[in-house]
Design a protein around this motif. Structure first.
Motif, PDB file in Angstrom:
ATOM      1  N   LYS A 211      88.018   6.423  64.414  1.00  0.00           N
ATOM      2  CA  LYS A 211      89.281   6.992  63.940  1.00  0.00           C
ATOM      3  C   LYS A 211      89.003   8.272  63.172  1.00  0.00           C
ATOM      4  CE  LYS A 211      92.157   2.855  63.804  1.00  0.00           C
ATOM      5  NZ  LYS A 211      93.067   2.016  62.978  1.00  0.00           N
ATOM      6  N   LEU A 212      89.786   9.291  63.487  1.00  0.00           N
ATOM      7  CA  LEU A 212      89.663  10.586  62.829  1.00  0.00           C
ATOM      8  C   LEU A 212      91.032  10.948  62.273  1.00  0.00           C
ATOM      9  CD1 LEU A 212      87.569  12.906  62.400  1.00  0.00           C
ATOM     10  CD2 LEU A 212      88.565  13.998  64.413  1.00  0.00           C
ATOM     11  N   ASN A 213      91.121  10.981  60.956  1.00  0.00           N
ATOM     12  CA  ASN A 213      92.401  11.260  60.297  1.00  0.00           C
ATOM     13  C   ASN A 213      93.498  10.313  60.801  1.00  0.00           C
ATOM     14  OD1 ASN A 213      93.949  12.583  58.427  1.00  0.00           O
ATOM     15  ND2 ASN A 213      93.597  14.614  59.261  1.00  0.00           N
ATOM     16  N   GLY A 214      93.124   9.060  61.001  1.00  0.00           N
ATOM     17  CA  GLY A 214      94.085   8.030  61.407  1.00  0.00           C
ATOM     18  C   GLY A 214      94.339   7.952  62.899  1.00  0.00           C
ATOM     19  N   LYS A 215      93.717   8.795  63.702  1.00  0.00           N
ATOM     20  CA  LYS A 215      93.928   8.813  65.149  1.00  0.00           C
ATOM     21  C   LYS A 215      92.724   8.225  65.875  1.00  0.00           C
ATOM     22  CE  LYS A 215      97.855  11.109  65.058  1.00  0.00           C
ATOM     23  NZ  LYS A 215      99.109  10.641  65.651  1.00  0.00           N
ATOM     24  N   GLU A 216      93.008   7.494  66.973  1.00  0.00           N
ATOM     25  CA  GLU A 216      91.933   6.971  67.811  1.00  0.00           C
ATOM     26  C   GLU A 216      91.345   8.130  68.610  1.00  0.00           C
ATOM     27  OE1 GLU A 216      90.646   3.972  68.109  1.00  0.00           O
ATOM     28  OE2 GLU A 216      92.010   2.919  66.750  1.00  0.00           O
ATOM     29  N   VAL A 217      90.051   8.378  68.435  1.00  0.00           N
ATOM     30  CA  VAL A 217      89.420   9.492  69.141  1.00  0.00           C
ATOM     31  C   VAL A 217      88.092   9.064  69.738  1.00  0.00           C
ATOM     32  CG1 VAL A 217      90.478  11.190  67.576  1.00  0.00           C
ATOM     33  CG2 VAL A 217      88.144  10.393  67.146  1.00  0.00           C
ATOM     34  N   VAL A 218      87.667   9.854  70.706  1.00  0.00           N
ATOM     35  CA  VAL A 218      86.313   9.767  71.237  1.00  0.00           C
ATOM     36  C   VAL A 218      85.722  11.165  71.134  1.00  0.00           C
ATOM     37  CG1 VAL A 218      84.854   9.288  73.228  1.00  0.00           C
ATOM     38  CG2 VAL A 218      86.934   7.933  72.851  1.00  0.00           C
ATOM     39  N   ILE A 219      84.622  11.291  70.408  1.00  0.00           N
ATOM     40  CA  ILE A 219      83.913  12.561  70.313  1.00  0.00           C
ATOM     41  C   ILE A 219      82.811  12.543  71.365  1.00  0.00           C
ATOM     42  CG2 ILE A 219      82.699  14.165  68.805  1.00  0.00           C
ATOM     43  CD1 ILE A 219      85.497  13.349  67.806  1.00  0.00           C
ATOM     44  N   GLN A 220      82.732  13.585  72.157  1.00  0.00           N
ATOM     45  CA  GLN A 220      81.753  13.618  73.242  1.00  0.00           C
ATOM     46  C   GLN A 220      80.873  14.858  73.154  1.00  0.00           C
ATOM     47  OE1 GLN A 220      83.291  14.387  77.196  1.00  0.00           O
ATOM     48  NE2 GLN A 220      81.641  13.246  78.149  1.00  0.00           N
ATOM     49  N   ARG A 221      79.563  14.645  73.254  1.00  0.00           N
ATOM     50  CA  ARG A 221      78.633  15.765  73.399  1.00  0.00           C
ATOM     51  C   ARG A 221      78.379  15.956  74.898  1.00  0.00           C
ATOM     52  NH1 ARG A 221      72.366  16.109  71.458  1.00  0.00           N
ATOM     53  NH2 ARG A 221      71.916  18.119  72.434  1.00  0.00           N
ATOM     54  N   THR A 222      78.901  17.043  75.440  1.00  0.00           N
ATOM     55  CA  THR A 222      78.848  17.260  76.894  1.00  0.00           C
ATOM     56  C   THR A 222      77.552  17.914  77.363  1.00  0.00           C
ATOM     57  OG1 THR A 222      79.812  19.484  76.795  1.00  0.00           O
ATOM     58  CG2 THR A 222      81.350  17.614  76.932  1.00  0.00           C
ATOM     59  N   LEU A 223      76.792  18.507  76.438  1.00  0.00           N
ATOM     60  CA  LEU A 223      75.689  19.406  76.781  1.00  0.00           C
ATOM     61  C   LEU A 223      76.263  20.712  77.329  1.00  0.00           C
ATOM     62  CD1 LEU A 223      73.173  16.885  78.402  1.00  0.00           C
ATOM     63  CD2 LEU A 223      73.360  17.549  75.998  1.00  0.00           C
ATOM     64  N   LYS A 224      75.407  21.727  77.436  1.00  0.00           N
ATOM     65  CA  LYS A 224      75.885  23.066  77.783  1.00  0.00           C
ATOM     66  C   LYS A 224      76.031  23.263  79.292  1.00  0.00           C
ATOM     67  CE  LYS A 224      72.584  24.875  75.209  1.00  0.00           C
ATOM     68  NZ  LYS A 224      71.697  25.843  74.532  1.00  0.00           N
ATOM     69  N   GLY A 225      76.966  24.136  79.662  1.00  0.00           N
ATOM     70  CA  GLY A 225      77.089  24.561  81.047  1.00  0.00           C
ATOM     71  C   GLY A 225      78.218  23.900  81.811  1.00  0.00           C
ATOM     72  N   LEU A 226      78.611  24.545  82.913  1.00  0.00           N
ATOM     73  CA  LEU A 226      79.756  24.094  83.701  1.00  0.00           C
ATOM     74  C   LEU A 226      79.515  22.744  84.365  1.00  0.00           C
ATOM     75  CD1 LEU A 226      80.850  27.454  85.410  1.00  0.00           C
ATOM     76  CD2 LEU A 226      81.650  26.453  83.265  1.00  0.00           C
ATOM     77  N   THR A 227      78.329  22.535  84.915  1.00  0.00           N
ATOM     78  CA  THR A 227      78.041  21.260  85.589  1.00  0.00           C
ATOM     79  C   THR A 227      78.097  20.111  84.604  1.00  0.00           C
ATOM     80  OG1 THR A 227      76.660  22.377  87.232  1.00  0.00           O
ATOM     81  CG2 THR A 227      76.375  20.006  87.000  1.00  0.00           C
ATOM     82  N   ASN A 228      77.449  20.268  83.453  1.00  0.00           N
ATOM     83  CA  ASN A 228      77.503  19.222  82.434  1.00  0.00           C
ATOM     84  C   ASN A 228      78.929  18.962  81.967  1.00  0.00           C
ATOM     85  OD1 ASN A 228      74.873  18.186  81.970  1.00  0.00           O
ATOM     86  ND2 ASN A 228      74.288  20.085  80.963  1.00  0.00           N
ATOM     87  N   ALA A 229      79.686  20.023  81.754  1.00  0.00           N
ATOM     88  CA  ALA A 229      81.065  19.866  81.269  1.00  0.00           C
ATOM     89  C   ALA A 229      81.909  19.083  82.268  1.00  0.00           C
ATOM     90  CB  ALA A 229      81.687  21.223  80.997  1.00  0.00           C
ATOM     91  N   ALA A 230      81.772  19.395  83.546  1.00  0.00           N
ATOM     92  CA  ALA A 230      82.552  18.705  84.580  1.00  0.00           C
ATOM     93  C   ALA A 230      82.152  17.236  84.684  1.00  0.00           C
ATOM     94  CB  ALA A 230      82.374  19.407  85.922  1.00  0.00           C
ATOM     95  N   ALA A 231      80.849  16.983  84.765  1.00  0.00           N
ATOM     96  CA  ALA A 231      80.372  15.605  84.890  1.00  0.00           C
ATOM     97  C   ALA A 231      80.744  14.784  83.663  1.00  0.00           C
ATOM     98  CB  ALA A 231      78.859  15.601  85.096  1.00  0.00           C
ATOM     99  N   ALA A 232      80.530  15.353  82.494  1.00  0.00           N
ATOM    100  CA  ALA A 232      80.822  14.634  81.255  1.00  0.00           C
ATOM    101  C   ALA A 232      82.307  14.306  81.136  1.00  0.00           C
ATOM    102  CB  ALA A 232      80.371  15.470  80.060  1.00  0.00           C
ATOM    103  N   THR A 233      83.155  15.240  81.547  1.00  0.00           N
ATOM    104  CA  THR A 233      84.608  15.013  81.462  1.00  0.00           C
ATOM    105  C   THR A 233      85.041  13.902  82.399  1.00  0.00           C
ATOM    106  OG1 THR A 233      84.942  17.339  80.876  1.00  0.00           O
ATOM    107  CG2 THR A 233      86.869  16.111  81.619  1.00  0.00           C
ATOM    108  N   ALA A 234      84.525  13.906  83.618  1.00  0.00           N
ATOM    109  CA  ALA A 234      84.875  12.858  84.581  1.00  0.00           C
ATOM    110  C   ALA A 234      84.441  11.484  84.080  1.00  0.00           C
ATOM    111  CB  ALA A 234      84.234  13.163  85.937  1.00  0.00           C
TER     112      ALA A 234
END
Length: 254
Positions: A52-75
């Motif tokens: 919980k962050l400021n009362g909200k349910e959250v997920v913090i994600q470290r995606t690593l750098k770059g477009l491929t990592n960002a896409a894979a991590a988001t999916a």
């Protein structure tokens, strides 16, 4: 029926999760440190911190750098945690004069600046002869028809909320050019500005936005200026902490 829909809406609101992404430790550590009831998970190469962050349910994600990592991590994040909102945030470089170090921007339009085509040439190279190519931003619509996008955008309602909340922080809209590159060549920065009307460059937003768009999840790109080569301001990643402090306050509005 109306009562049923109201119950569904309330349940979704109560259990909605906000996914907040950052590529590097400096871009997520402040958020993670402020989590309550923290739970860490690793999927493939990607780290997730639920809580919980400021009362909200959250997920913090470290995606690593770059477009491929960002896409894979988001999916992976979408399939695993089913977020209702995705915020991709972190540092970025200003590529025009006047966009100062520490300025927070909303990625209104997001381009893949690493996608281009060239004319045939057997013996010469002309970097400035590259033309943007839409192909990698291809998706299928609901009828399985090819949908080619020139760029992606942050969700209109989230942009409005961020601008309203960010008035005292002087948050502004920006056009972002994403690519697997950290450019310091002033002619190339001018090219990005001219070609995409971009005033910011970074390495993740457009890829995360594309996946969010495919899943029909509201997406918001937030960036803080960590350098400006045009004004000879060198990169300082520690400014990422200021953006995370802003986000901690902002999530309460979502």
């Amino acid at each position: 029926m109306k009562k049923f829909l109201l119950v569904v809406f309330l349940v979704n609101s109560l259990f909605a999760k906000i996914l907040i992404q950052g590529a590097m430790p400096i871009e997520v550590d402040t958020l993670v440190a402020n989590l309550k009831d923290k739970k860490e998970t690793k999927v493939a190469s990607y780290l997730f911190y639920e809580g919980k962050l400021n009362g909200k349910e959250v997920v913090i994600q470290r995606t690593l750098k770059g477009l491929t990592n960002a896409a894979a991590a988001t999916a992976i994040a979408i399939e695993r945690f089913h977020p209702s909102i995705i915020i991709n945030q972190g540092t970025a470089g200003a590529i025009v004069e006047g966009l100062k170090f520490g300025t927070i921007v909303i990625g209104e339009k997001l381009y893949n600046a690493g996608s281009y085509r060239t004319d045939f040439s057997e013996y010469t190279i002309n970097p400035l002869g590259r033309r943007p190519m839409k192909g990698p931003l291809e998706l299928l619509d609901d009828n399985n028809q090819k949908q080619v996008n020139e760029y992606f955008t942050s969700d209109e309602k989230l942009v409005k909320k961020a601008l309203e909340f960010g008035k005292k922080y002087k948050v502004q809209k920006a056009v972002i050019a994403s690519a697997d590159a950290f450019n310091k060549e002033l002619l190339w920065l001018a090219y990005l500005n001219k070609t995409y009307n971009a005033n910011v460059e970074e390495m993740e937003s457009v890829a995360a936005a594309q996946v969010a768009f495919a899943y029909k999840i509201p997406f918001l790109s937030l960036r803080i200026m960590s350098d400006n080569m045009v004004e000879r301001v060198e990169y300082d990643p520690k400014i990422a902490i200021k953006l995370q402090e802003f986000i901690i306050k902002f999530v309460k509005e979502l």
